[in-house]
Write a protein that holds these residues in place. Sequence first.
Motif, PDB file in Angstrom:
ATOM      1  N   ALA A 272       0.878  -1.238  -0.088  1.00 25.67           N
ATOM      2  CA  ALA A 272       0.128  -0.120  -0.085  1.00 25.67           C
ATOM      3  C   ALA A 272       0.834   1.369   0.051  1.00 25.67           C
ATOM      4  O   ALA A 272       0.460   2.330  -0.320  1.00 25.67           O
ATOM      5  CB  ALA A 272      -0.906  -0.038   1.083  1.00 25.67           C
ATOM      6  N   ILE A 273       2.095   1.271   0.256  1.00 29.48           N
ATOM      7  CA  ILE A 273       2.838   2.231   0.377  1.00 29.48           C
ATOM      8  C   ILE A 273       4.188   2.106  -0.326  1.00 29.48           C
ATOM      9  O   ILE A 273       5.096   3.180  -0.144  1.00 29.48           O
ATOM     10  CB  ILE A 273       3.425   2.772   1.894  1.00 29.48           C
ATOM     11  CG1 ILE A 273       4.209   1.495   2.465  1.00 29.48           C
ATOM     12  CG2 ILE A 273       2.453   2.938   3.003  1.00 29.48           C
ATOM     13  CD1 ILE A 273       4.760   1.784   3.902  1.00 29.48           C
ATOM     14  N   VAL A 274       4.088   1.155  -1.219  1.00 27.40           N
ATOM     15  CA  VAL A 274       5.246   1.147  -1.957  1.00 27.40           C
ATOM     16  C   VAL A 274       5.327   2.418  -3.094  1.00 27.40           C
ATOM     17  O   VAL A 274       6.431   2.885  -3.427  1.00 27.40           O
ATOM     18  CB  VAL A 274       5.206  -0.005  -2.779  1.00 27.40           C
ATOM     19  CG1 VAL A 274       6.124  -0.160  -4.144  1.00 27.40           C
ATOM     20  CG2 VAL A 274       5.502  -1.297  -1.986  1.00 27.40           C
ATOM     21  N   SER A 275       4.200   2.855  -3.566  1.00 28.03           N
ATOM     22  CA  SER A 275       4.190   4.029  -4.625  1.00 28.03           C
ATOM     23  C   SER A 275       4.758   5.334  -4.048  1.00 28.03           C
ATOM     24  O   SER A 275       5.208   5.981  -4.506  1.00 28.03           O
ATOM     25  CB  SER A 275       2.693   4.170  -5.148  1.00 28.03           C
ATOM     26  OG  SER A 275       1.781   4.516  -4.188  1.00 28.03           O
ATOM     27  N   THR A 276       4.739   5.355  -2.569  1.00 27.51           N
ATOM     28  CA  THR A 276       5.074   6.412  -2.041  1.00 27.51           C
ATOM     29  C   THR A 276       6.604   6.453  -1.073  1.00 27.51           C
ATOM     30  O   THR A 276       7.098   7.310  -0.394  1.00 27.51           O
ATOM     31  CB  THR A 276       4.062   7.308  -0.996  1.00 27.51           C
ATOM     32  OG1 THR A 276       3.941   5.976   0.103  1.00 27.51           O
ATOM     33  CG2 THR A 276       2.910   7.500  -1.711  1.00 27.51           C
ATOM     34  N   SER A 277       7.044   5.335  -1.458  1.00 23.95           N
ATOM     35  CA  SER A 277       8.603   5.183  -0.774  1.00 23.95           C
ATOM     36  C   SER A 277       9.537   5.392  -1.644  1.00 23.95           C
ATOM     37  O   SER A 277       9.712   5.459  -2.691  1.00 23.95           O
ATOM     38  CB  SER A 277       8.443   3.435  -0.402  1.00 23.95           C
ATOM     39  OG  SER A 277       7.647   2.703   0.534  1.00 23.95           O
ATOM     40  N   VAL A 278      10.776   5.922  -0.833  1.00 21.77           N
ATOM     41  CA  VAL A 278      11.910   6.686  -1.398  1.00 21.77           C
ATOM     42  C   VAL A 278      13.167   5.647  -0.783  1.00 21.77           C
ATOM     43  O   VAL A 278      13.004   4.956   0.170  1.00 21.77           O
ATOM     44  CB  VAL A 278      12.051   7.760  -1.167  1.00 21.77           C
ATOM     45  CG1 VAL A 278      10.896   8.515  -1.900  1.00 21.77           C
ATOM     46  CG2 VAL A 278      12.029   8.171   0.161  1.00 21.77           C
ATOM     47  N   LEU A 279      14.209   5.738  -1.346  1.00 23.92           N
ATOM     48  CA  LEU A 279      15.290   5.333  -0.854  1.00 23.92           C
ATOM     49  C   LEU A 279      16.268   6.497  -0.514  1.00 23.92           C
ATOM     50  O   LEU A 279      16.416   7.417  -0.855  1.00 23.92           O
ATOM     51  CB  LEU A 279      16.171   4.669  -1.842  1.00 23.92           C
ATOM     52  CG  LEU A 279      15.707   3.080  -2.407  1.00 23.92           C
ATOM     53  CD1 LEU A 279      15.917   3.122  -3.882  1.00 23.92           C
ATOM     54  CD2 LEU A 279      16.199   2.028  -1.802  1.00 23.92           C
ATOM     55  N   MET A 280      16.969   6.322   0.511  1.00 25.73           N
ATOM     56  CA  MET A 280      17.781   7.287   1.133  1.00 25.73           C
ATOM     57  C   MET A 280      19.116   6.769   1.636  1.00 25.73           C
ATOM     58  O   MET A 280      19.257   5.782   2.433  1.00 25.73           O
ATOM     59  CB  MET A 280      17.140   8.137   2.459  1.00 25.73           C
ATOM     60  CG  MET A 280      17.719   9.300   3.189  1.00 25.73           C
ATOM     61  SD  MET A 280      16.997   9.895   4.609  1.00 25.73           S
ATOM     62  CE  MET A 280      15.469  10.546   3.566  1.00 25.73           C
ATOM     63  N   THR A 281      20.237   7.460   1.407  1.00 28.85           N
ATOM     64  CA  THR A 281      21.477   7.150   1.770  1.00 28.85           C
ATOM     65  C   THR A 281      22.407   8.473   1.656  1.00 28.85           C
ATOM     66  O   THR A 281      21.969   9.577   1.518  1.00 28.85           O
ATOM     67  CB  THR A 281      22.264   6.030   0.478  1.00 28.85           C
ATOM     68  OG1 THR A 281      23.472   5.735   0.997  1.00 28.85           O
ATOM     69  CG2 THR A 281      22.401   6.814  -0.619  1.00 28.85           C
ATOM     70  N   ASN A 282      23.874   8.254   1.926  1.00 30.32           N
ATOM     71  CA  ASN A 282      24.465   9.680   2.074  1.00 30.32           C
ATOM     72  C   ASN A 282      25.446   9.542   0.948  1.00 30.32           C
ATOM     73  O   ASN A 282      25.317   8.749   0.019  1.00 30.32           O
ATOM     74  CB  ASN A 282      25.411   9.503   3.389  1.00 30.32           C
ATOM     75  CG  ASN A 282      26.360   8.145   3.600  1.00 30.32           C
ATOM     76  OD1 ASN A 282      26.646   7.448   2.810  1.00 30.32           O
ATOM     77  ND2 ASN A 282      26.611   8.008   4.889  1.00 30.32           N
ATOM     78  N   VAL A 283      26.330  10.566   0.888  1.00 31.37           N
ATOM     79  CA  VAL A 283      27.010  10.621  -0.348  1.00 31.37           C
ATOM     80  C   VAL A 283      28.004   9.536  -0.701  1.00 31.37           C
ATOM     81  O   VAL A 283      28.220   8.969  -1.614  1.00 31.37           O
ATOM     82  CB  VAL A 283      27.954  11.993  -0.350  1.00 31.37           C
ATOM     83  CG1 VAL A 283      28.851  12.210  -1.440  1.00 31.37           C
ATOM     84  CG2 VAL A 283      26.959  13.129  -0.069  1.00 31.37           C
ATOM     85  N   SER A 284      28.476   9.064   0.311  1.00 38.13           N
ATOM     86  CA  SER A 284      29.556   8.128   0.309  1.00 38.13           C
ATOM     87  C   SER A 284      28.823   6.606  -0.106  1.00 38.13           C
ATOM     88  O   SER A 284      29.365   6.059  -1.137  1.00 38.13           O
ATOM     89  CB  SER A 284      30.367   7.601   1.609  1.00 38.13           C
ATOM     90  OG  SER A 284      31.113   8.873   2.195  1.00 38.13           O
ATOM     91  N   GLY A 285      27.851   6.390   0.309  1.00 36.13           N
ATOM     92  CA  GLY A 285      27.024   5.313   0.057  1.00 36.13           C
ATOM     93  C   GLY A 285      26.386   5.455  -1.567  1.00 36.13           C
ATOM     94  O   GLY A 285      26.430   4.329  -2.368  1.00 36.13           O
ATOM     95  N   PHE A 286      25.975   6.633  -1.808  1.00 35.30           N
ATOM     96  CA  PHE A 286      25.545   6.746  -3.152  1.00 35.30           C
ATOM     97  C   PHE A 286      26.728   6.555  -4.142  1.00 35.30           C
ATOM     98  O   PHE A 286      26.678   5.989  -5.395  1.00 35.30           O
ATOM     99  CB  PHE A 286      24.976   8.342  -3.256  1.00 35.30           C
ATOM    100  CG  PHE A 286      24.401   8.436  -4.747  1.00 35.30           C
ATOM    101  CD1 PHE A 286      23.222   8.297  -5.188  1.00 35.30           C
ATOM    102  CD2 PHE A 286      25.370   9.083  -5.643  1.00 35.30           C
ATOM    103  CE1 PHE A 286      22.746   8.626  -6.663  1.00 35.30           C
ATOM    104  CE2 PHE A 286      24.871   9.579  -6.918  1.00 35.30           C
ATOM    105  CZ  PHE A 286      23.583   9.174  -7.213  1.00 35.30           C
ATOM    106  N   ALA A 287      27.813   6.891  -3.872  1.00 37.21           N
ATOM    107  CA  ALA A 287      28.902   6.768  -4.738  1.00 37.21           C
ATOM    108  C   ALA A 287      29.357   5.226  -4.793  1.00 37.21           C
ATOM    109  O   ALA A 287      29.785   4.822  -6.091  1.00 37.21           O
ATOM    110  CB  ALA A 287      30.205   7.461  -4.104  1.00 37.21           C
TER     111      ALA A 287
END
Length: 416
Positions: A272-287
């Motif tokens: 029910a909340i998959v459509s409003t869910s986001v991923l969050m990480t820091n700059v090092s993790g994104f790299a």
Amino acid sequence: MHNINDLNAAWIQSGQNYTDLQNKSQKMAVALAADPSTYTKDQVQKMQDELDAAKTARDFAKSQLDDAKAQAAASKPEPIANKQVTVTKPATAAEDFVHNFVDVATGKVNIRDLVTSGNTDGDTSNAGLTIPPDIQTNINQLKRQYASLEPYVSIENVTTPTGTRVYEPFETLTPLANLDDENAAIPDNDDPKLYNIKYTIHRYAGISTMPNTLLQDSAENIQAWIEQFVGRKDVVTRNGAILGVMNDAPKKPTIAKFDDILDMIYTAVDPAIVSTSVLMTNVSGFATLAKVKDAMGDYLIQANVVPDMPYSIRGHQVIVISDRWLPDAVDSKGAFVSHPLYYGDLAQAAKLFDRQQMSLVVTNIGAGAFEHDQTKLRVIDRFDVEATDKDAFVAGSFAAVADQQANFAAGSPASK
């Protein structure tokens, strides 16, 4: 020439305009990732032009504000000897606040002569200069230009120090009973089990040393300095409280390979909340994530459609927070352990109860200020952050992520 207060307001407003356009463009990027025909090339280019113009306006307003501050600092007050000085009452609540602020900081008046308390909870030991609504609004707008986690949680303004809210969790419902027997009794439904969330407003405070030269500036300079000081401190404080709730998520998946991320996206939270869910990480993790590839050699993270639009993974926005605000996990010796990777709908998972009673106290006598000819500034903020649905968010982590293995043999039709 416009005063510093006007320029500061223009900078805040232009920053707000740029943020609003960013949010709009991010929604466009997510929609385009799901369906490239959603927007035309001209619509995308128009959005990019509006973003560029808003960014230019914001940067220009900031440069003008900095120039005006520099000019104000360089100017010297006229000698007032042999002049008749007329004292007038400040015209606005902001000016009145700055006037009282300077009087207290310089020891002209005692803060108890100005207010009985900035706290209506009955705690008279924390009397202070309660920040007026106009300055409070400027602070809230300024905070949006920092790396604040507050926009991602649900916020409720409260007027009491404690309270209770009722929430309904996601439940797995069962079908209605099949009554083959005409005389059978109708059983009770498995009604959702409601639960209470209790909040208790906490006081968060800190003391900083204020340069005495600030007190020689104009009211506009002092107001702008207070807004920036309080805004930064408030972002750091509230980020810490929000991260505490995020890290208490019961599910803490460890990511080691490409498919682990897909498993988290598709199975970690309620559909029910998959459509409003986001991923969050820091700059090092994104790299690290930006280098991960799928079986076809494509990168896990889908590139922006245009600059300043968000990256995404399988249509879910990837929010990148500075390592300073969202740090890596380290061991007792400070060695790296893992990067954070949160996923879910933080607005469903956590709520910030805002008491909206921020206050300041200044002194040039206590806390060592007298001995060092300094002025000390104490800020107090009142709020609480509580988990509302712990199943709406997961707190994952990863040190390295392996690429997805190719699922076809070399030389096969799929590989050509």
